[in-house]
Design a protein around this motif. Structure first.
Motif, short mmCIF file in Angstrom:
data_model
loop_
_atom_site.label_atom_id
_atom_site.label_comp_id
_atom_site.label_asym_id
_atom_site.label_seq_id
_atom_site.Cartn_x
_atom_site.Cartn_y
_atom_site.Cartn_z
N ASN A 12 0.79 -1.23 0.00
CA ASN A 12 0.00 0.00 0.00
C ASN A 12 0.83 1.28 0.00
N LEU A 13 2.04 1.23 0.50
CA LEU A 13 2.89 2.42 0.58
C LEU A 13 3.96 2.31 -0.49
N SER A 14 4.04 3.33 -1.36
CA SER A 14 5.00 3.27 -2.46
C SER A 14 5.85 4.53 -2.48
N LEU A 15 7.12 4.34 -2.76
CA LEU A 15 8.09 5.42 -2.94
C LEU A 15 8.67 5.29 -4.34
N ARG A 16 8.60 6.39 -5.12
CA ARG A 16 9.13 6.39 -6.48
C ARG A 16 10.03 7.60 -6.65
#
Length: 976
Positions: A838-842
């Protein structure tokens, strides 16, 4: 033979229709990934038919088919394609599991005007950009800006930071010097105009073209009108080996854009809201003044004025005051999608409103899109695309200026101790050190660009013949791209620099209509499971009708803006009509789904050519060999290995005006008349031709968790256009000729990796490396200097044996090469980390190494005495550095040619997907993002990405640009 009575056919249809409907078979099921999470938006299609659907948000689908036979193909971007034999499957409860496709081997890409192929059998290095890449991380202001740093093999440069766009895109090196240098944009089959229409600001800035066809009044690019959020995917054909089938418009590459389409199932809604701010990426800073520096200034500053300002505490930082605003940004969008098994729709309405970093500048964009798809019968499908855009850009007054009126040029000679602010009655003081008061100019002038644009496309796909082994389809595509553009530049008579003109109103009107169609027949013939032929042929036509009228009025009555409320009025008009016709034929042969041979030919004629009835042929051929599917033992370390080679040719039309000798208006003994221009038309002018040979290999290893793509290319531009001088005895001075050839060579390397794949963390990473080198291999005229401001300041020079983008200038008593605008190499580094699903870093890092700019901003601040490092003494000679640089003026241009390398964090974002209880809200997504918030560079100005001459050949020339911006946003997206 007796005729069938007229009432028999309706009776038969009445009887058969219920039977046919009853014979329909319903296939239902679900599509999940290897972790049993649903895959929404997956394509579910009955092979060799037009029947298909997509999965809903839960991964489920339902599809009516004529009979329980055939094969069902399930595909989705990022996953391997699955094929289900319906004869042995449970049609009421299909359960399909898709495994990841890290190497994107099953991704379908374009190989022709009406054909495509899976990437594992592709012979070209075609770049793809997904909707998530464009707008899913840190949305940029415009589409062209959203592409920056994401396309291997591309040099993408922001011309300035002015609101509303202005980006130049160069694919695989120099394509043309005076011809078109920008790629062809095709949106849902419609050829899109990407002109940069000047607004006539040179009337007040007195900036000339200086040997360059690009205008210096900072126009925006029209591709900026399209919203990145509406786009599903982009494919970039970077050279002639891939783009040859597009013929005379493909020399600079082709950018194929597919917008979002409807999805079968319950109507779904999405609302998204972005709020943020924009600030200048960097300010140069102000010079610190002392009594000694003011008293000894060569600019003649008033010491008493300085003392009074210090006593009153009125030392101003005018750069910060002009460029230091914090602009608020807002982007609101609503979309809905849905449909039945026959009709689907996608509707979106959006509004973007962004303030600029300069007061009274900003960008607004309103957009409405409706895409419809309808399956008339099982064999006929029609698609309709429509988009209306209304945009408005207030772009300020920046860039080159020979009259001292633009913000930057005026600031360059204005010390911070003089007061430029209005008094209590709103009267602005005159600037004693410059030709204009930049505070007054900012507050009272107008430079606005308004656009109304309609883009409409239609796509017809019909199966004409179908047997067990062959399928023949008619594919028709085309549409209309129309826009009207109004430029409005007002400079009231009260402005300091309007003392002579007594008020100027510049009103520009441009209308552009592009129409095109592609009619093609495509035949798929499967001789056996191991041998298949795809034959395509057809015809194309493109028309353009452009009309630009520019009215310039001076001595405008105070408080008026209409050009008829003036003492003097002049008008200029530019009109251009052209028509291009083409024929194409292409054959693709696939052996064992491993060897793919492709050969084709495009034949074009155009009214732009010297002989409008002459056809030019552009051939292409390619071969790919997937060794792992034919010739390599199974269960080896390598999962996929493909060798490929491709060749193609494409064209570029002659520059406008090269074919005819134009007429100039003249006053002859008090009567209006026409004189023949001193530029002679060349009726034998030929289009520029590009040939490209590309080769490379692709492989994946470690169970498809690591993939590598390597490409090399050699691109030759033949018969590029230049102007040459001719004997004055001919009655002319210059003419356009096909003057020479140039070559580009380069490599592109792409690495994709699934670094981690665990239940709590997932890490995808992509690294791309690319470089290009150019060389002029033939030149039939003397070396030509063009594109900047002469040898004393640094300029471009076209000469045989040298780089096409070399920068030359005087140094040590002669003219020599001082640098090159082409970078040594570029790299990007893209990463996505997902925590607990659910938690994304791009984030995206972009590294440009090398490549020089001609920086004339520093020259102007040196001459004006305002450079922030004016009084530094790096060489310890007891003399200010700025005076050292001024003393070198005329003896060397090395000080102006500066390294424009940088390492930039282009995008970074953190998003979280919430699970909301209940049935109303299907999804909630919140995130924060930043664009261009960190840059490491030694370049001595606002930004290393800059181009005074816009999107033409001469990029990388800087003269007081609109400073580049950095931006941050808060995002909210709700699905219901």
């Amino acid at each position: 033979m007796r005729k069938m009575p007229g009432y028999i056919l309706p009776m038969l249809l009445a009887v058969l229709c219920p039977i046919l409907l009853f014979a329909q078979v319903m296939v239902t099921g679900s599509v999940n990934d290897t972790k049993n999470s649903p895959v929404p938006g997956a394509s579910v299609k009955l092979r060799n038919t037009l029947l298909g659907t997509v999965t809903d948000a839960t991964g489920r689908f339902a599809l009516n088919i004529p009979a329980a036979t055939g094969e069902l193909e399930i595909s989705s971007i990022g996953y391997k394609t699955q094929v289900v034999n319906l004869a042995t499957a449970n049609l009421s409860a299909l359960s399909i599991q898709l495994s990841e496709d890290i190497g994107r081997l099953d991704e379908v890409v374009v190989t022709g005007l009406a054909t495509n192929v899976k990437r594992r059998n592709l012979a070209n290095a075609i770049a793809t950009v997904s909707s998530k890449d464009l707008a899913g991380t840190a949305p940029a202001q415009t589409l062209d800006a959203a592409l920056n740093g994401k396309i291997p093999g591309a040099y993408i440069n922001s011309n300035s930071g002015a609101p509303g766009g202005g980006i130049s895109v160069r694919l695989r090196g120099v394509t043309s010097i005076f011809g078109n240098t920008q790629p062809l944009y095709v949106v849902d089959g419609v050829f899109i105009d990407n002109s940069s229409v000047p607004g006539g600001l040179n009337v007040v800035t007195a900036a000339g073209a200086a040997g360059n066809t690009s205008n210096q009044d900072n126009p925006s690019s029209r591709i900026a009108d399209l919203r990145p959020e509406d786009i599903e995917s982009i494919e970039i054909l970077k050279g002639a080996s891939a783009a040859a089938i597009y013929g005379s418009k493909a020399a600079a590459g082709v950018v194929i854009i597919a917008t979002k389409r409807g999805k079968q199932g319950k109507t779904r809604f999405n609302f998204s809201q972005d709020l943020g701010f924009v600030k200048a990426r960097k300010l140069l800073g102000a010079r610190e003044f002392t009594e000694e520096r003011v008293a000894n200034s060569p600019q003649g500053w008033d010491l008493d004025e300085y003392k009074a300002a210090v006593a009153a505490g009125r030392i101003y930082d005018y750069e910060k005051e002009i460029y230091g605003e914090t602009g608020l940004t807002r982007n609101s969008a609503f979309s809905m999608t849905g449909g039945s098994d026959r009709t689907s729709f996608y509707f979106a309405a959006a509004q973007k409103n962004e303030e600029g970093i300069i007061q009274r500048t900003g960008y607004r964009n309103n957009s409405i899109r409706l895409n419809l798809d309808h399956r008339i019968t099982d064999n006929i499908k029609i698609g309709f695309s429509s988009n209306y855009i209304n945009s408005s850009a207030d772009r300020g007054l920046t860039q080159n200026d020979n009259a001292g009126v633009t913000f930057g040029v005026a600031l360059s000679s204005t010390p911070g101790f003089t007061d430029l602010h209005p008094d209590a009655n709103g009267n602005y003081p005159r600037n004693p050190y410059g030709a204009s008061n930049p505070i007054e100019t900012r507050d009272l002038m107008t430079n606005n660009e308004k656009v109304n644009r309609f883009v409409t496309g239609i796509n017809l796909d019909a199966i004409l013949l179908k047997t067990d082994k062959t399928t023949t389809r008619l594919i028709a595509r085309g549409g209309v791209d129309y826009y009207n553009l109004k430029t409005n530049a007002l400079f009231p008579s009260s402005l300091q620099f309007q003392q002579v003109a007594k008020g100027t109103s510049i009103q520009g009107f441009a209308n552009n209509l592009n129409t095109n169609y592609i009619l093609s027949l495509v035949n798929n013939y499967n001789l056996s499971d191991n041998l298949a032929f795809t034959t395509s042929m057809g015809l194309t036509q493109e028309k353009r009708d452009f009309d630009n009228l520019l009215n310039v009025a001076t001595q405008v009555i105070s408080g008026q803006s209409n050009v008829d409320q003036a003492g003097s009025l002049s008008a200029s008009q530019f009109r251009n009509k052209n028509k291009d016709d083409g024929l194409f034929l292409q054959e693709e042969v696939t052996l064992y789904d491993a060897i793919t041979v492709n050969a084709g030919m495009r034949i074009d004629k155009s009214t732009n050519n010297g002989d409008p009835d002459k056809y030019y042929a552009y051939p292409k051929a390619s071969l790919s060999w997937n060794i792992t599917r034919l010739g390599m033992p199974e269960n080896t370390f390598v999962d996929n290995l493909k060798l490929r080679v491709a060749y193609g040719e494409a064209g570029n039309f002659p520059a406008f005006g090269s074919k005819f000798s134009s007429l100039l208006v003249s006053n002859i003994e008090g009567l209006p008349g026409s004189l023949v221009s001193t530029q002679r038309g060349n009726s034998l002018i030929e289009p520029e031709r590009q040939t490209e040979l590309e080769g490379g290999f692709d492989f994946t290893i470690l169970n498809n968790r690591l993939s590598l793509e390597f490409s090399m290319y050699r691109k030759v531009v033949k018969d590029f256009l230049l102007q040459r001088s001719i004997s004055t005895s001919s009655g002319f001075s210059t003419e356009w000729v096909n003057a020479g050839d140039l070559r580009n060579k380069g490599i592109e390397i792409g690495l994709n990796a699934l670094v981690l794949s665990q239940s709590t963390i997932r890490w995808n990473s992509t690294v791309n490396f690319w470089k290009n080198r150019s060389k002029v291999t033939r030149l039939d005229i003397p070396p030509t200097v063009l594109g900047a401001f002469g040898n004393s300041l640094g300029t471009f020079k076209i000469e045989e044996g040298a780089s096409a983008t070399q920068i030359v200038g005087i140094d040590q008593g002669g003219v020599k090469k001082l640098g090159d605008q082409e970078p040594d190499f570029q790299m990007n580094f893209w990463n996505e980390l997902v925590f607990f699903k659910n938690l994304s870093l791009r984030f995206l890092l972009h590294w440009k190494e090398g490549g020089d700019n001609i920086n004339l901003t520093e020259l102007l601040t040196d001459l004006g005495g305002t450079s922030p490092d004016y009084d530094a003494d790096d060489n310890k000679n007891g003399k200010p550095d700025a005076e050292d640089r001024i003393d070198a003026l005329g003896s060397t241009a090395t000080i102006f040619v500066q390294d424009a390398s940088y390492l930039r964090l282009r995008e970074i974002a953190l998003y979280y997907n919430f699970k909301v209880p209940g049935n109303l809200i299907k999804g909630l997504r919140i995130g924060v993002s930043a664009n261009n918030f960190w840059t490491s560079t030694k370049y001595k100005s606002y930004d290393p990405e800059v181009s005074n001459f816009g999107s033409g050949f001469s990029t990388g020339v800087e003269v007081m640009p609109f400073p580049a911006s950095k931006r941050a946003s808060l995002h909210l997206s709700i699905d219901f």
